[in-house]
Design a protein around this motif. Structure first.
Motif, PDB file in Angstrom:
ATOM      1  N   PRO A 259       3.939   1.051   8.469  1.00  0.00           N
ATOM      2  CA  PRO A 259       2.930   0.114   7.959  1.00  0.00           C
ATOM      3  C   PRO A 259       3.528  -1.082   7.240  1.00  0.00           C
ATOM      4  O   PRO A 259       2.843  -2.069   7.022  1.00  0.00           O
ATOM      5  N   SER A 260       4.790  -0.995   6.851  1.00  0.00           N
ATOM      6  CA  SER A 260       5.338  -2.113   6.093  1.00  0.00           C
ATOM      7  C   SER A 260       6.379  -2.872   6.893  1.00  0.00           C
ATOM      8  O   SER A 260       7.068  -3.733   6.359  1.00  0.00           O
ATOM      9  N   ALA A 262       9.158  -1.904   7.892  1.00  0.00           N
ATOM     10  CA  ALA A 262      10.477  -1.689   7.285  1.00  0.00           C
ATOM     11  C   ALA A 262      11.525  -1.249   8.297  1.00  0.00           C
ATOM     12  O   ALA A 262      12.716  -1.280   8.023  1.00  0.00           O
ATOM     13  N   ILE A 274      16.426   0.903   8.277  1.00  0.00           N
ATOM     14  CA  ILE A 274      15.223   0.899   7.438  1.00  0.00           C
ATOM     15  C   ILE A 274      15.502   0.110   6.169  1.00  0.00           C
ATOM     16  O   ILE A 274      16.499   0.345   5.487  1.00  0.00           O
ATOM     17  N   SER A 282       5.394   5.558   3.068  1.00  0.00           N
ATOM     18  CA  SER A 282       4.173   6.028   3.717  1.00  0.00           C
ATOM     19  C   SER A 282       4.358   7.404   4.336  1.00  0.00           C
ATOM     20  O   SER A 282       3.394   8.035   4.732  1.00  0.00           O
ATOM     21  N   ASN A 284       5.344   7.947   7.162  1.00  0.00           N
ATOM     22  CA  ASN A 284       4.976   7.926   8.561  1.00  0.00           C
ATOM     23  C   ASN A 284       6.135   8.294   9.471  1.00  0.00           C
ATOM     24  O   ASN A 284       6.039   9.189  10.306  1.00  0.00           O
TER      25      ASN A 284
HETATM   26  S1  SF4 Z   1       8.322   5.998   5.060  1.00  0.00           S
HETATM   27 FE1  SF4 Z   1       8.999   5.247   7.056  1.00  0.00          FE
HETATM   28  S2  SF4 Z   1       7.166   4.550   8.095  1.00  0.00           S
HETATM   29 FE2  SF4 Z   1       6.672   4.754   5.910  1.00  0.00          FE
HETATM   30  S3  SF4 Z   1       7.007   2.697   5.031  1.00  0.00           S
HETATM   31 FE3  SF4 Z   1       8.907   3.861   4.763  1.00  0.00          FE
HETATM   32  S4  SF4 Z   1      10.109   3.341   6.568  1.00  0.00           S
HETATM   33 FE4  SF4 Z   1       8.001   2.760   7.054  1.00  0.00          FE
END
Ligand code: SF4
Ligand code: SRM
Ligand code: SRM
Ligand code: SRM
Ligand code: SRM
Ligand code: SF4
Ligand code: SF4
Ligand code: SF4
Ligand code: SF4
Ligand code: SF4
Ligand code: SF4
Ligand code: SF4
Lengths: 413, 368, 413, 368
Positions: A259-260, A262, A274, A282, A284
């Protein structure tokens, strides 16, 4: 024939009841297990429920009950027609809500002997609700205590605290959310107030061991503890590629779903990158690619405050207070906020209302000395940027030397 | 003998480690991976090489069990499981086992009892319901019976027979207090749909006796109203009267919470339906649900209107959501207005989309 | 030989000055045009600057000057050795800072005749600073006014307002930032206070016509007006594909660079999709692909408040107040905030400090009736979610009918 | 005759439309595209078919011009341009023309004067400098001369000879007030590097005469300190004394702003260097710069330490930044700690990275 008002009421009530009983039958059909069927197996006064359904209105008024020297943890009801009463205990689960069949057996025996044989095993707050036999309630308290738990979770005081299942079963847990609940229940200033103190309103703590927030802390607790980490998630690039080769995931989905934004894919070196600064924790990528992607190793606990559902000013999400190294660091903070709340708030005003009214940043800033000084993130109020410095001679020497090195590198002195 | 001293000594629940089955005790914090089986079974894999399975069983509405049924679960846990079970945060029951084979036996036994196994992965995890007419005084609509009807209709989403794009959480609250909170994908809430009225005589029981006191303090009944819709004034006889300004009132019921003599017309009650809430930090992050539909009629026994709206929402999401996308994230992506257009729902001040609440949860910190 | 203290000081000053003069020479060398060279062409007392450089300390103290019936807009200095004075005017530019050579000529004549022939054409606030001949300053004010501008921009009152070049030259402008500056300078309650009112401290307004914020409003103004739009950017898919074919851009870069992950590429239909809810109005895709991607058509002005650089509590970024349909909608709001500020703040406390101290949400919420009621986004305080409703009969009928339609669709009644 | 009435009538600047050249007047709000030429010329294309060119000329430090030079610019604008120019928000001068050919002639003429054209696109747009020793009373370090040295060193980034990944903005402030603000990619700020001292007698001029008044009001000198490092107390003779607590002081100079008798040791002054600020909503969005280096010595005339640090920062960004990525966004992406590691800079409480300020600007609204 003229009928008296009393008689009329009676008849009307009969009509309502019979409509209600029909409805009960309806709700015993259908594939899903029925609460009515369950309740029928117990001593709960089901006619009151039936009348409610028939009338389209709850048939309960607040009632009263007395248990000697115990002031919170039970709720008494009387039916509007005055014929029935109901009393239930709100009972603490062990953190994580695990039971060996042996321990559960004791509770069931208790519910059969002192209660109506009816249990709401998980209330919305996370506790257990046992319908009681009002006559035995007083005695029941001691029996309950003898089997290793207690009543609580009502009144204008600390309510039951909830935690996610955390490290007991979950691979994502970043701190011990169950131990944290145990710690705060036993924390002396909280323990003391568990069933006495008359605060302006209720207070809840919730503990989720990762940002997935299975304990729903971000909205449903005055103080929320959510596990997180510092920096970017940890990536095992080989395992990740392997997962993709085996068709388990598509790396470009991870990139797109973040979502960001990254995550980027380095086509040349065939690996993902990352960004620590961008990652919004998040979870995710982690839940999609675990264990090829894991939370970073530097684990933290995010402390948020002020969430609640209704209060004076309506639903609120919790706001950020500090990032803790250890969940134990918030005790003083909580008690200090409660002190301010007691001073500022009328009845029925939740902590989140008070923070909203008084200004979140201002209140939190005013009590920041209750929090450890080496906090990594104090996002409250404003970010303090100090563009000056007061150096001692050693520091001045250190930076002079550093400046000399970099000056040498760039053309010499 | 019961003495104050003995009674004041509270008893905390046992330390959690004491309540764990042995199979878990040694593996706390050591879980390194997990697998999902059959939409209802989670296999937890420990670094130690041990495996524990949890078999998730859907609960009755309002999670109401007779001790009889719980004894039966307990028996199943003894027969095929590791003599332990747990109650989840969202109201399900998890029976614990040590092999997939045993887990499947548990599943069979539970189904034989008339219960279902599911709620894992891309399924309906649960429909939360408060107690409402069962024990609550402030309930407007009966959430347990509504929840029963919803479960009857959406059972196949729980068991995984009918696949969903992602996890789905529904919550049903009997009144605007919404004990279940606003952080579910779909939230149904019973409410009055109207402003309150009152008997001018009886209401005095909730007001100060003499109007002089108005100078000193605002009566609680006036103070609790979040939109200042209640005004107190001095009557000729120095008693206190009130006005409730309908145009301001939002029908929240806070006045009734503090005064039994506030009444609402039960024929105007309805359900509001909110969407887009969640608490997890995935995707768009934690957010409060927002009102999509401000009012639909409540018609027992079938609650058809509610079922229809929820069905349609799930269908829209199923055909337009991306794989893995929560309904809440889908709603955020397309926008609430867009969804309203798809539903062709009238928009009034009660469901006019405002800025979506977002940027909550841990992302508020964003440390480096 | 013993020297008197006065003489010693004199000599020391001479040393400092000669070191300073050497430094001046140094700063006239090098490729970049030198401020020293420029200043040497003027009547500015350059020795004071030289002494400052020589000593490593500014050689100016605050001075005083009197201009009849004019209280702000000029600054007077005296050198620490008492020998020199300096006076400068802070002068308003026309919005956008455009000059025909004719208009500029008049200003230059003015600066030659009444001043020292030295101008800082754009101060950090955006104004113009003209070094003056102190003896002629009084007369100069009227002359300046006769050529169509004035002095201002000092003191505890409204300072100069700044706007980006906006629609006068820029294709991104979403509202007329220049007209907005003109409007607020002439807005009666502001105009009246422009050079009289003694507020607690300075007040600045800045206007950027798009989120690129070329006027640096988000940090450097008490009230910031930033152009934006509602919804997703507008995409001309054909033109976009054409740009890619012609090698002007790579669509996948747009997708990756979008900071909010709002853009996705639909491989099947060969077009991009932009999520309205996610788009953070970063302007990234727009500036890369303009005019194939443009701001959405529903233009708005974001109103933010409380930015400033130092104040009592340090640097602050502005916080969100409301999304306006028209930049004219903020007048009442500004004056009301200033009223509260006058009441709450001691000297040297900026509006941002007051908002921080009193609680941003609380203050803004308290004055929200100064803002139009149809605001699209009031992010202050908390988001009000009302899960109940008070319907009239027509509304109830409307929703009943809707419910009937959808119930019919799903299995009938 | 000057009367109060005539003087109180202020004169606002002319409406902006009156100050526009005719070539622009008819095209306000109609610009539909633009092209960049030669890193210093912008071609503005109107819907009307007309084109206007702006030729951006870099200014002297602190944007100080003699009227002589401005007359020369004016002459060039008359000879090759459209008889108009403008001063930009960031201190450059834009000469306006109606063709690329004329723009190039302007460029040549400006260069003949010793000025440079540039600052468009992926270049150094400008180095902002406050007035400092030229007219400011609170300056610690002289920003115009430091800016001159930086421009001499980084001129080729302005002209575009030496390409950068994206726009670069540098700001130099003479004291912690930092009139230029903290929203530039690199910010250099002069500061005392030390806590203040004072002469116990002279300081009385800045304090109330009698200690009794301490009960009623906090002296301004005490109040302005943002970290409560200044304590006032009652002396035996009922006069007021102060203590400045070095451990608390952050060297911000606010006390000196209100009291000339507060002094700092000039030998301890230095420059702090901050990175990661910007105001544009692109990328990571608006953010305040944060302290990377808390102190380096200030050594005239060459300010070598400052030049070296800025050079190194640009070099790191040039080799690691993505195309189009602002230095500020790069710093956010990798994190301030990472950058500090690359620089091998000692980290003390003065430059310890805290949570990056982010989520500002218009994204705070996020309406649907
Ligand atoms: S945990 Fe993973 S998917 Fe979530 S913001 Fe960080 S890099 Fe992105
Ligand atoms: C039993 C339970 C519903 C259930 O069946 O699960 C419940 C039932 C009631 N809630 Fe609740 N709340 C229950 C969990 C919650 C939660 C959930 C949570 O904690 O996660 C919330 C939202 C979180 C929060 O605190 O904000 C919640 C927010 C409320 C509120 C609103 C408080 C506020 O924010 O202002 C009220 C109103 C009040 O207390 O005046 C309320 C009031 C009530 C009352 C006391 C209303 C009444 O007077 O009848 C209900 C009592 C019913 C009864 O007879 O027991 N209940 N209530 C839940 C408690 C079970 C348990 O202890 O585990
Ligand atoms: C068991 C439970 C915690 C508990 O203490 O009881 C739980 C446990 C887990 N959750 Fe949860 N969640 C539980 C309620 C929740 C809730 C609360 C809720 O639904 O009311 C949430 C927040 C939902 C929301 O956002 O509103 C929640 C959000 C998640 C998510 C994020 C889902 C998302 O898409 O946003 C995951 C990850 C996933 O599904 O990929 C997750 C995943 C998990 C998993 C399955 C981890 C995994 O994928 O391996 C955990 C399993 C632990 C284990 O091994 O047993 N859990 N989880 C709760 C089970 C509820 C149930 O009975 O079904
Ligand atoms: C001249 C100028 C620097 C320059 O050469 O460009 C300047 C110069 C001074 N500023 Fe400034 N500030 C100048 C723009 C700014 C800006 C930029 C802006 O507005 O975008 C700011 C930051 C924005 C803001 O207001 O926060 C700024 C924030 C300050 C402050 C901090 C105010 C605060 O936030 O607390 C002070 C301190 C004070 O006023 O006590 C200050 C004080 C001063 C003083 C008055 C200090 C002093 O007493 O000597 C300087 C006067 C120098 C002089 O002789 O004129 N100056 N000052 C700028 C004005 C030119 C113009 O009008 O165009
Ligand atoms: C002329 C000026 C406005 C003014 O009123 O004077 C200006 C005008 C434009 N800016 Fe700006 N910006 C101007 C200062 C700024 C500032 C303020 C500053 O640097 O102090 C910023 C904020 C910088 C920051 O974030 O701290 C600024 C952030 C931008 C951006 C975003 C850059 C980014 O990567 O974040 C763009 C878009 C771009 O470069 O792609 C942009 C783009 C533009 C363009 C070139 C639009 C375009 O790409 O077509 C505008 C040209 C208007 C025109 O056609 O003449 N302008 N622009 C300012 C010129 C300064 C100078 O002398 O060089
Ligand atoms: S919050 Fe995280 S750690 Fe806790 S159970 Fe849920 S997924 Fe596991
Ligand atoms: S939501 Fe309302 S009806 Fe349901 S338990 Fe809570 S207070 Fe009662
Ligand atoms: S229902 Fe709510 S809004 Fe209406 S009068 Fe009562 S308290 Fe006020
Ligand atoms: S802020 Fe936007 S509209 Fe204004 S000049 Fe900059 S890019 Fe153009
Ligand atoms: S404007 Fe920015 S946030 Fe919005 S879609 Fe374009 S790149 Fe993404
Ligand atoms: S930054 Fe400091 S030195 Fe520079 S002009 Fe502003 S107050 Fe003066
Ligand atoms: S320099 Fe700043 S922090 Fe130090 S004593 Fe003065 S006001 Fe306080």
């Amino acid at each position: 024939m003229k009928i008296s008002e009393g008689e009329f009421k009676e008849r009307e009530n009969d009509d309502v009841l019979s409509k209600g009983l029909e409805l009960l039958e309806y709700y015993e059909k259908g594939p899903w297990p029925s609460h009515v069927t369950e309740i029928r197996k117990t001593k709960y006064p089901i006619e009151v429920y039936a009348s409610g359904l028939g009338k389209g209105e709850s048939q309960w008024y607040g009632g009263s009950a007395k248990i000697r020297y115990v002031y919170v943890g039970f709720i008494s009801r009387r039916s509007k027609d005055g014929k029935q009463t109901e009393l239930h205990f709100r009972v603490f689960h062990p953190s994580g809500q695990f039971y060996t069949t042996e321990a559960l057996g004791k509770l069931l025996d208790f519910a059969d002997k002192y209660g109506l044989g009816l249990i709401e095993t998980t209330g919305q707050t996370g506790g257990m609700i046992i319908s009681m036999d009002a006559d035995l309630a007083d005695e029941a308290v001691d029996v309950l205590r003898s089997i290793g738990t207690d009543i609580g979770d009502t009144g204008d005081t600390f309510r039951d605290f909830a935690s996610c299942v955390g490290p007991a079963l979950c691979e994502y847990a970043m701190y011990d959310s169950l131990a944290a609940r145990d710690y705060y229940l036993a924390y002396p200033p909280i323990y003391e107030n568990l069933s006495n103190q008359q605060f302006p309103f209720k207070v809840k703590l919730k503990f989720s061991a990762c940002p997935m927030d299975c304990a729903r802390a971000a909205h449903r607790a005055d103080f929320a503890f959510i596990g997180m980490w510092d920096g970017a998630p940890d990536v095992d690039q080989d395992l990740l590629r392997k997962k993709e080769e085996e068709g388990e995931l598509k790396i470009h989905h991870l990139v797109e779903e973040c979502p960001s934004g990254a995550i980027t894919w380095d086509e040349e070196r065939k690996k993902i990158e990352i960004s620590a600064g961008k990652c919004q924790k998040s979870m995710n990528c982690i839940r999609r690619a675990f264990p090829a992607i894991k939370p970073g190793k530097d684990r933290k606990v995010a402390l948020l405050a002020g969430g609640n559902i209704k209060g004076r000013f309506g639903p609120k999400m919790a706001k950020p207070v500090a990032i803790l190294d250890d969940y134990r660091q918030a005790g003083d903070f909580i008690m200090k906020i409660i002190e301010i709340w007691e001073e500022k708030s009328p009845h029925k005003e939740r902590i989140g209302d008070m923070l909203f009214k008084e200004g979140f940043g201002k209140v939190i800033d005013g009590v920041k000395d209750t929090l450890p000084t080496n906090l990594q993130g104090i996002p409250v109020g404003q970010t303090r940027i100090i563009n000056s410095a007061v150096l001692n001679d050693a520091e001045r020497r250190m930076y002079s030397e550093w400046a000399r090195r970099i000056t040498d590198e760039y053309g010499g002195d | 003998m019961i003495t104050p001293a003995s009674r004041f000594k509270k008893k905390l629940p046992v330390p959690y480690t004491d309540s764990l089955p042995d199979e878990i005790k040694g593996n706390v914090g050591k879980w390194k991976d997990r697998k999902f089986h059959d939409h209802g079974i989670i296999e937890h894999i420990s670094e130690s090489g041990e495996h524990v399975f949890s078999v998730k069983v859907g609960a009755t509405p309002n999670v109401r069990f007779s001790t009889d049924t719980l004894r039966k679960f307990s028996g199943i846990a003894d027969q095929y499981g590791i003599h332990a079970l747990r109650f989840t945060r969202s109201g399900n029951v998890e029976l614990l086992a040590n092999s997939l084979e045993n887990s499947l036996k548990i599943k069979q036994a539970v189904e034989d009892l008339g219960y279902f196994v599911g709620g894992v992965g891309n399924t309906l995890w649960s429909i939360g319901s408060c107690t409402a007419y069962l024990t609550c005084t402030t309930a407007v609509v009966d959430s347990p019976s509504l929840t029963k009807v919803l479960y009857d209709n959406f059972k196949s989403y729980f068991t995984g027979e009918d696949p969903l794009p992602a996890k789905l959480r529904i919550n049903v609250g009997g009144c605007p207090t919404s004990c279940g909170g606003l952080v579910a994908d779909i939230v149904l809430i019973g409410h009055y749909g109207d402003a309150p009225s009152y008997d001018p005589e009886k209401i005095k029981m909730c007001l100060p006796a003499k109007a002089d006191s108005l100078d000193k303090a605002v009566p609680e009944l006036v103070m609790v109203c979040p939109v200042n819709a209640i005004k107190a004034y001095k009557k000729e006889d120095n008693s206190v009267g009130i006005d409730i300004i309908r145009e301001k009132c939002i029908g929240c019921g806070r006045c009734k919470d503090v005064c039994d003599h506030i009444t609402f017309d039960p024929h105007k009650a309805g359900l509001s339906i909110l969407v887009g809430g969640k608490t997890s930090n995935t995707g768009f992050g934690p957010a409060l649900a927002r009102v999509l539909v401000p009012w639909i009629p409540v018609r027992t026994p079938e609650y058809r209107e509610a079922v229809a709206v929820v069905s349609k929402l799930i269908d829209i999401w199923k055909s337009n959501g991306k794989p893995g996308e929560r309904m809440s994230d889908y709603v955020h992506r397309i926008g609430l207005s867009e969804l309203q257009k798809m539903l062709d729902i009238p928009v009034t001040r009660w469901n006019k989309p405002t800025s979506p609440p977002s940027g909550f949860g841990v992302r508020q910190f964003l440390t480096e």
